[in-house]
Design a protein around this motif. Structure first.
Motif, PDB file in Angstrom:
ATOM      1  N   LEU A 228       0.858  -1.176   0.000  1.00 40.80           N
ATOM      2  CA  LEU A 228       0.000   0.000   0.000  1.00 40.80           C
ATOM      3  C   LEU A 228       0.893   1.225   0.000  1.00 40.80           C
ATOM      4  N   VAL A 229       0.480   2.240  -0.730  1.00 36.02           N
ATOM      5  CA  VAL A 229       1.242   3.482  -0.813  1.00 36.02           C
ATOM      6  C   VAL A 229       0.731   4.430   0.270  1.00 36.02           C
ATOM      7  N   PHE A 230       1.610   4.791   1.191  1.00 33.20           N
ATOM      8  CA  PHE A 230       1.266   5.641   2.329  1.00 33.20           C
ATOM      9  C   PHE A 230       1.820   7.050   2.135  1.00 33.20           C
ATOM     10  N   THR A 231       1.123   8.016   2.699  1.00 35.28           N
ATOM     11  CA  THR A 231       1.606   9.390   2.747  1.00 35.28           C
ATOM     12  C   THR A 231       1.789   9.787   4.201  1.00 35.28           C
ATOM     13  N   VAL A 232       2.898  10.441   4.530  1.00 40.24           N
ATOM     14  CA  VAL A 232       3.122  10.960   5.880  1.00 40.24           C
ATOM     15  C   VAL A 232       3.510  12.427   5.772  1.00 40.24           C
ATOM     16  N   THR A 233       2.777  13.273   6.479  1.00 37.96           N
ATOM     17  CA  THR A 233       3.096  14.698   6.567  1.00 37.96           C
ATOM     18  C   THR A 233       2.914  15.147   8.014  1.00 37.96           C
ATOM     19  N   GLY A 234       3.081  16.431   8.238  1.00 40.61           N
ATOM     20  CA  GLY A 234       2.918  16.979   9.586  1.00 40.61           C
ATOM     21  C   GLY A 234       4.247  17.171  10.273  1.00 40.61           C
ATOM     22  N   ASP A 235       4.269  16.912  11.562  1.00 39.36           N
ATOM     23  CA  ASP A 235       5.455  17.171  12.381  1.00 39.36           C
ATOM     24  C   ASP A 235       6.421  15.995  12.316  1.00 39.36           C
ATOM     25  N   VAL A 236       6.975  15.813  11.129  1.00 37.95           N
ATOM     26  CA  VAL A 236       7.977  14.769  10.897  1.00 37.95           C
ATOM     27  C   VAL A 236       9.108  15.372  10.071  1.00 37.95           C
ATOM     28  N   PRO A 237      10.347  14.936  10.294  1.00 35.29           N
ATOM     29  CA  PRO A 237      11.469  15.484   9.521  1.00 35.29           C
ATOM     30  C   PRO A 237      11.542  14.953   8.096  1.00 35.29           C
ATOM     31  N   ARG A 238      10.874  13.821   7.814  1.00 32.36           N
ATOM     32  CA  ARG A 238      10.967  13.241   6.475  1.00 32.36           C
ATOM     33  C   ARG A 238       9.569  12.935   5.923  1.00 32.36           C
ATOM     34  N   PRO A 239       8.772  13.982   5.655  1.00 27.88           N
ATOM     35  CA  PRO A 239       7.471  13.725   5.034  1.00 27.88           C
ATOM     36  C   PRO A 239       7.672  13.115   3.657  1.00 27.88           C
ATOM     37  N   GLY A 300      -3.152   7.937   4.273  1.00 23.20           N
ATOM     38  CA  GLY A 300      -2.548   9.250   4.480  1.00 23.20           C
ATOM     39  C   GLY A 300      -2.542   9.621   5.950  1.00 23.20           C
ATOM     40  N   PHE A 301      -1.364   9.755   6.538  1.00 18.89           N
ATOM     41  CA  PHE A 301      -1.242  10.036   7.968  1.00 18.89           C
ATOM     42  C   PHE A 301      -0.649  11.421   8.190  1.00 18.89           C
ATOM     43  N   VAL A 302      -1.286  12.200   9.062  1.00 17.42           N
ATOM     44  CA  VAL A 302      -0.775  13.507   9.467  1.00 17.42           C
ATOM     45  C   VAL A 302      -0.392  13.405  10.931  1.00 17.42           C
ATOM     46  N   VAL A 303       0.862  13.732  11.235  1.00 20.47           N
ATOM     47  CA  VAL A 303       1.416  13.570  12.580  1.00 20.47           C
ATOM     48  C   VAL A 303       1.449  14.929  13.275  1.00 20.47           C
ATOM     49  N   TYR A 304       1.016  14.963  14.531  1.00 20.66           N
ATOM     50  CA  TYR A 304       1.028  16.194  15.320  1.00 20.66           C
ATOM     51  C   TYR A 304       1.904  15.996  16.548  1.00 20.66           C
ATOM     52  N   GLY A 305       2.803  16.949  16.777  1.00 23.12           N
ATOM     53  CA  GLY A 305       3.733  16.880  17.887  1.00 23.12           C
ATOM     54  C   GLY A 305       3.214  17.545  19.143  1.00 23.12           C
ATOM     55  N   ALA A 306       4.080  17.613  20.162  1.00 24.32           N
ATOM     56  CA  ALA A 306       3.674  18.075  21.488  1.00 24.32           C
ATOM     57  C   ALA A 306       3.255  19.534  21.520  1.00 24.32           C
TER      58      ALA A 306
END
Length: 441
Positions: A228-239, A300-306
């Motif tokens: 599966l092709v995933f997308t990662v964005t948000g508070d990550v150094p390697r979107p 598609g995952f969006v990451v949120y930090g502290a």
């Protein structure tokens, strides 16, 4: 068996040199029912969010001449917040997608096929035009009956029932009946059953018919084969866009590949409950996520930090859903708007306990008589954020101030994602609930 090549496939000759065309050749050497059987044997599940078995979907529309003409539609109108995989696949190899479209059209006996894409995605429109023209020139069976339709930027253009409306020249307003019951150009006596698959699903089809179901099942899990092709964005150094076997842990994607150190929470678009750090070791497959009470969505995952504020982020997502509601269902139109208004009051420091009560009051009813999944997404996203971060919402209702501007997160509607850098739609903050845009400034 990977879909994403190391470098973009620029021409039909490059695609053929890499084994392209073999899937279509193998397919047309079989009876259509045998092609459907091969897809069923592969265990391919739709990559658009629901994970419905592709073979079963095709079988539901094929072999029914008394119901009119059968059509195939490829949904390339990607718009779920945090998702960029379909555009990545089209940019990388549109020839593979067109090959999958032709295999599917042959299998279900389609009169014609349509690839529907947003007009604003001009590079991807051009790549698809190139691939269709090349397929026609190569004499690929059925290529002359593939049409490319461009549509509006609205979120609901990507909803399969609304997509059929756009293809017919109307606005993206979801119908009541699903495409297999009321398809393209349907009439009362000719419902024209239609199969709708997304870009990734149809790209996999070309691989399955090239190498066989057994080889394709060598990746992934028993219940969710393949990659599966995933997308990662948000508070990550390697979107970025990552292709992984289904069943890989969420931690591998979010922490090891994208580099998140301490994610506070993660969203999978606006159609699922919030994902918390205790779920990072969850295998990424449809059933495992469902059993955990959330959803894999379109990957598609969006990451949120502290430093992100859950009230502000929830407000942004709620406003997105209120804006994108088509207004056909009263509960959705009123409920998404009301919940967004209550959240704006809390986010801006002018709300109180009555706003929390107002949101809670709407959550059970926003889905009443819904035609599409948008209000369900609102119910799941907003409700789960309130449940998970209740203290933050209570503090804001008690008078806590708004978060600093530098910590405010935008709606993660991806404009581009290249070389490890994600750009979100810079104009989305101007979009109003009637789908018009306010003047800048």
């Amino acid at each position: 068996m990977a879909l994403l090549p190391d470098a973009p496939i620029e021409t039909m000759a490059d695609h053929l040199a890499a084994g392209g065309g073999e899937g279509l050749e193998n397919a047309i050497a079989l009876d259509p029912d045998e092609v459907i059987a091969e897809i069923t044997e592969s265990g391919l599940r739709g990559r658009g969010g629901a994970g419905f078995p592709t073979g079963a979907k095709w079988a539901s529309v094929s072999g029914q001449p008394d119901l009119g003409d059968v059509y195939l539609v490829c949904n390339a109108a990607e718009g779920e917040p945090g998702t960029y995989k379909d555009r990545a696949l089209i940019a990388a190899n549109p020839f593979q997608l067109v090959e999958g479209v032709l295999i599917a059209a042959y299998a279900i006996g389609a009169r014609g096929a349509v690839i529907a894409v947003k007009a604003r995605h001009t590079h991807h429109v051009a790549r698809l035009e190139q691939a269709i023209d090349a397929a026609v020139a190569a004499g690929w069976r059925g290529a002359d009956r593939v049409e490319l339709v461009t549509g509006p930027d609205e979120y609901l253009f990507g909803e399969e029932k609304a997509m059929l409306e756009v293809i017919e020249g109307k606005n993206p307003m979801p119908r009541i009946l699903p495409p297999y019951m009321q398809g393209l150009f349907a009439t009362m006596d000719r419902p024209n059953p239609t199969a709708v698959n997304n870009v990734e699903t149809l790209s996999h089809v070309a691989c399955i018919l090239r190498d066989g179901a057994a080889a394709w099942r060598s990746e992934g899990t028993e219940g969710a084969p393949g990659t599966l092709v995933f997308t990662v964005t948000g508070d990550v150094p390697r979107p970025g866009v990552y292709e992984l076997p289904l069943g890989t842990s969420l931690r591998t994607l979010i922490c090891e590949l994208a580099g998140a150190e301490e994610p506070r929470w993660i969203i999978s678009g606006t159609s699922n409950t919030v994902i918390t750090p205790d779920l990072l070791d969850l295998p990424m497959d449809f059933d495992s996520f469902a059993e955990a009470g959330t959803g894999l969505g379109s990957g598609g995952f969006v990451v949120y930090g502290a430093d992100r504020d859950p009230v502000q982020v929830t407000t942004a997502l709620a406003e997105f859903l209120a804006v994108e509601s088509c207004g056909q269902c009263n509960a959705c139109q009123l409920g998404t708007a009301a919940m967004a208004d209550h959240l704006h009051a809390l986010d801006e420091g002018r709300g109180g306990p009555e706003d929390l009560e107002g949101i809670r009051g709407w959550l059970p009813h926003v889905t009443d008589a819904n035609r599409c999944y948008l209000p369900v997404g609102a119910q799941l996203t907003i409700g789960s954020m309130l449940d998970e971060f209740g203290e933050a919402f209570a503090a804001r209702a008690a008078g806590a101030g708004a978060v600093p501007a530098e910590h405010r997160a935008p709606v993660p509607k991806i404009e581009s994602l290249t070389e490890g850098h994600a750009t979100f739609d810079p104009d989305y903050h101007r979009k109003r609930r009637d789908w018009s845009y306010a003047d800048e400034g």
